[in-house]
Design a protein around this motif. Structure first.
Motif, short mmCIF file in Angstrom:
data_model
loop_
_atom_site.label_atom_id
_atom_site.label_comp_id
_atom_site.label_asym_id
_atom_site.label_seq_id
_atom_site.Cartn_x
_atom_site.Cartn_y
_atom_site.Cartn_z
N LYS A 167 32.25 47.85 50.47
CA LYS A 167 31.68 46.56 50.81
C LYS A 167 32.64 45.22 50.54
O LYS A 167 33.48 45.71 49.52
N GLN A 168 32.69 44.32 51.19
CA GLN A 168 33.67 43.24 50.95
C GLN A 168 33.39 42.88 49.40
O GLN A 168 32.25 42.53 48.75
N ASP A 169 34.50 42.54 48.84
CA ASP A 169 34.80 42.12 47.28
C ASP A 169 33.75 42.95 46.47
O ASP A 169 33.40 42.54 45.32
N LYS A 170 33.67 44.16 46.70
CA LYS A 170 32.81 45.12 45.87
C LYS A 170 33.62 45.37 44.45
O LYS A 170 32.88 45.38 43.38
N TYR A 171 34.88 45.75 44.45
CA TYR A 171 35.43 46.17 43.31
C TYR A 171 36.63 45.05 42.73
O TYR A 171 37.49 45.26 41.88
N LEU A 172 36.42 43.77 43.13
CA LEU A 172 37.31 42.73 42.64
C LEU A 172 37.05 42.36 41.22
O LEU A 172 37.68 41.60 40.64
N TYR A 173 35.73 42.72 40.72
CA TYR A 173 35.33 42.21 39.34
C TYR A 173 36.10 43.16 38.34
O TYR A 173 36.07 42.79 37.11
N GLY A 232 39.54 41.88 35.71
CA GLY A 232 39.82 41.68 34.22
C GLY A 232 39.84 42.96 33.12
O GLY A 232 40.70 43.00 32.26
N PRO A 233 38.90 43.90 33.43
CA PRO A 233 38.91 45.00 32.46
C PRO A 233 40.18 45.89 32.59
O PRO A 233 40.77 46.60 31.81
N LEU A 234 40.53 45.88 33.76
CA LEU A 234 41.95 46.65 34.08
C LEU A 234 43.15 46.18 33.41
O LEU A 234 43.83 46.57 32.91
N LEU A 235 43.25 44.65 33.41
CA LEU A 235 44.30 44.09 32.66
C LEU A 235 44.32 44.34 31.01
O LEU A 235 45.03 44.49 30.54
N ALA A 236 42.96 44.54 30.44
CA ALA A 236 42.82 44.83 29.09
C ALA A 236 43.33 46.33 28.89
O ALA A 236 43.54 46.48 28.02
N GLY A 237 42.63 47.24 29.98
CA GLY A 237 43.10 48.59 29.95
C GLY A 237 44.69 48.60 29.80
O GLY A 237 45.39 49.56 29.21
N ALA A 238 45.22 47.82 30.82
CA ALA A 238 46.76 47.90 30.74
C ALA A 238 47.62 47.62 29.69
O ALA A 238 48.52 48.10 29.03
N ALA A 239 46.90 46.47 28.90
CA ALA A 239 47.36 46.11 27.39
C ALA A 239 47.36 47.28 26.51
O ALA A 239 48.29 47.68 25.84
N ILE A 240 46.06 47.86 26.62
CA ILE A 240 46.07 49.13 25.49
C ILE A 240 47.00 50.34 25.95
O ILE A 240 47.59 50.87 25.24
N GLY A 292 42.48 52.90 39.21
CA GLY A 292 41.65 51.51 39.27
C GLY A 292 42.31 50.47 40.00
O GLY A 292 41.79 49.64 40.83
N PHE A 293 43.74 50.30 39.43
CA PHE A 293 44.50 49.37 40.11
C PHE A 293 44.63 49.53 41.70
O PHE A 293 44.74 48.29 42.57
N THR A 294 44.80 50.72 42.21
CA THR A 294 44.84 50.87 43.45
C THR A 294 43.68 50.31 44.25
O THR A 294 43.70 49.71 45.26
N LEU A 295 42.59 50.81 43.52
CA LEU A 295 41.14 50.48 44.15
C LEU A 295 41.19 48.90 44.42
O LEU A 295 40.87 48.08 45.49
N TYR A 296 41.66 48.17 43.16
CA TYR A 296 41.42 46.74 43.30
C TYR A 296 42.47 46.02 44.09
O TYR A 296 42.00 44.91 44.76
N ASP A 297 43.62 46.50 44.26
CA ASP A 297 44.97 46.06 44.73
C ASP A 297 44.35 46.15 46.53
O ASP A 297 44.80 45.17 47.24
N VAL A 298 43.78 47.23 46.76
CA VAL A 298 43.20 47.57 48.31
C VAL A 298 42.28 46.33 48.65
O VAL A 298 42.35 45.73 49.61
N GLN A 299 41.30 46.20 47.78
CA GLN A 299 40.26 45.17 47.92
C GLN A 299 40.83 43.66 47.98
O GLN A 299 40.50 43.00 48.77
N LYS A 300 41.81 43.33 47.28
CA LYS A 300 42.60 42.11 47.14
C LYS A 300 43.29 41.88 48.48
O LYS A 300 43.38 40.89 48.81
N VAL A 301 44.00 43.02 49.10
CA VAL A 301 44.64 42.78 50.18
C VAL A 301 43.68 42.33 51.53
O VAL A 301 43.61 41.56 52.12
N LEU A 302 42.54 43.17 51.34
CA LEU A 302 41.52 42.40 52.45
C LEU A 302 40.78 41.23 52.17
O LEU A 302 40.54 40.37 53.01
N TYR A 303 40.79 40.92 50.84
CA TYR A 303 40.27 39.49 50.69
C TYR A 303 41.20 38.51 51.15
O TYR A 303 41.00 37.46 51.58
N HIS A 304 42.65 38.78 50.86
CA HIS A 304 43.65 37.76 51.35
C HIS A 304 43.86 37.89 52.78
O HIS A 304 44.13 36.79 53.36
N ALA A 305 43.34 39.06 53.66
CA ALA A 305 43.22 38.88 54.81
C ALA A 305 42.29 38.22 55.46
O ALA A 305 42.65 37.39 56.58
#
Length: 346
Positions: free
Chosen positions: A238-244, A247-255, A291-304
């Motif tokens: 669904k639209q924007d389902k995984y855009l939330y 934030g958690p992904l950025l925190a995980g990237a720092a760890i 998880g970043f792949t899932l988020y980036d694909v949803q972000k591409v659709l949002y930008h579209a």
């Protein structure tokens, strides 16, 4: 008298040079003999020629036996090789299908109600994936040429800190420049994008000198299977389902980044802590960039959708940079995991 030969020529050339070598050795050792006569010289010449010829023939026979033994040990039946290749392809296809089904069952229980992507979103996503595949291909070919030309070895013998910091600075600078240029200025934008791909190739090229080609191919196949299945989930959700999860992904990237620097800080005696941080870097990073792949694909659709309304400009190049980084991070960890498994088998 004894002779030691380094066999670098063919048998015919060595056989032709044998008498000359014997005569040369004899003349060098003759003045040392106080009982030198023509008869003893003739007998010594015949004996030395015979011994040299026998020595050369024995060495040639030994080299021939060694060559055949080495060839027999390396030779692989073409039918067995084709069967092994088919088996690996089937395993890769099974991994791709299983990952796709599992990801759909776990993450994508609620799909789009309209039955699929709108044409504009599908077109924008396809162009983004086209640039992503092109960028990954440029990175792979450039890294291969760096290895073949010896550029990687010259980098490795220099100061690794200077190379690492300089390469990271060039990578970040070229990425920022690519994102900052407007899509209408396609010549400088593509030039900066090519420079970004070249810097990524320089960073992963040393890995290609360590891992065997078959292992690199397997890691690439697994990476494509993982990213393909996750991208399918993100595109059909669904639209924007995984855009939330941004934030958690950025925190995980720092760890994960901190765990990567752990060997530079912790002592070598902290074996369990180092093992934990290594597993966190490998397997935690693998899940993180999935998880970043899932988020980036949803972000591409949002930008579209935003570009269709005229809020932002279409820019598939900028969208592809994030997916390229996801691919490279997953690929590097796949290679490291497969190398660890190969070392345990030995």
């Amino acid at each position: 008298m004894s002779f030691i030969f380094t066999i670098r020529a063919g048998p015919a050339r060595l056989a032709a040079r044998a008498p000359q070598l014997a005569v040369r050795a004899f003349h060098q050792s003759a003045p040392k003999n106080s009982f030198f006569t023509p008869r003893t010289a003739s007998l010594a010449f015949r004996a030395s020629t015979k011994n040299s010829s026998n020595g050369i023939l024995s060495r040639l026979q030994g080299a021939s036996r060694g060559y055949h033994a080495q060839y027999d040990s390396v030779y692989v039946d073409p039918a067995a090789r084709r069967a092994e290749l088919l088996r690996k392809l089937l395993i890769g296809g099974a991994i791709f299908g299983g990952t796709l089904v599992t990801a759909n069952v776990v993450f994508n229980r609620e799909t789009r109600e309209d039955g699929g992507l709108p044409p504009y979103e599908r077109s924008y996503l396809n162009r983004t994936f086209l640039h992503t595949g092109l960028g990954v291909g440029i990175i792979g070919l450039t890294a291969y040429q760096m290895v073949q030309s010896g550029f990687v070895y010259r980098i490795m013998v220099t100061n690794p800190w200077i190379v690492g910091i300089g390469g990271l600075a060039l990578s970040i600078g070229s990425m920022v420049a690519t994102r900052a240029i407007e899509p209408e200025n396609y010549i400088p934008k593509y030039a900066c994008w090519a420079a970004f791909n070249a810097t990524q190739a320089a960073l992963i090229a040393p890995l290609m000198t360590i891992a065997p080609p078959a292992l690199l191919a397997r890691a690439g196949l697994y990476t494509v299977a993982m990213m393909g299945s996750i991208s399918f989930v993100g595109a059909t959700a669904k639209q924007d389902k995984y855009l939330y999860i941004g934030g958690p992904l950025l925190a995980g990237a720092a760890i994960v980044a901190v765990s990567g620097f752990a060997p530079l800080v912790l002592p070598a005696t902290a074996v369990r802590t180092l093992a934990f941080t290594e597993n966190l870097w490998l397997y935690g990073g693998l899940a993180l960039f999935g998880g970043f792949t899932l988020y980036d694909v949803q972000k591409v659709l949002y930008h579209a959708r935003a570009a269709q309304r005229g809020v932002i400009k279409e820019d598939p190049i900028n969208e592809s940079i994030s997916l390229e980084l996801d691919f490279l991070n997953i690929f590097i960890r796949m290679v490291q995991i497969l190398m660890m498994q190969q070392n345990r088998r030995k």
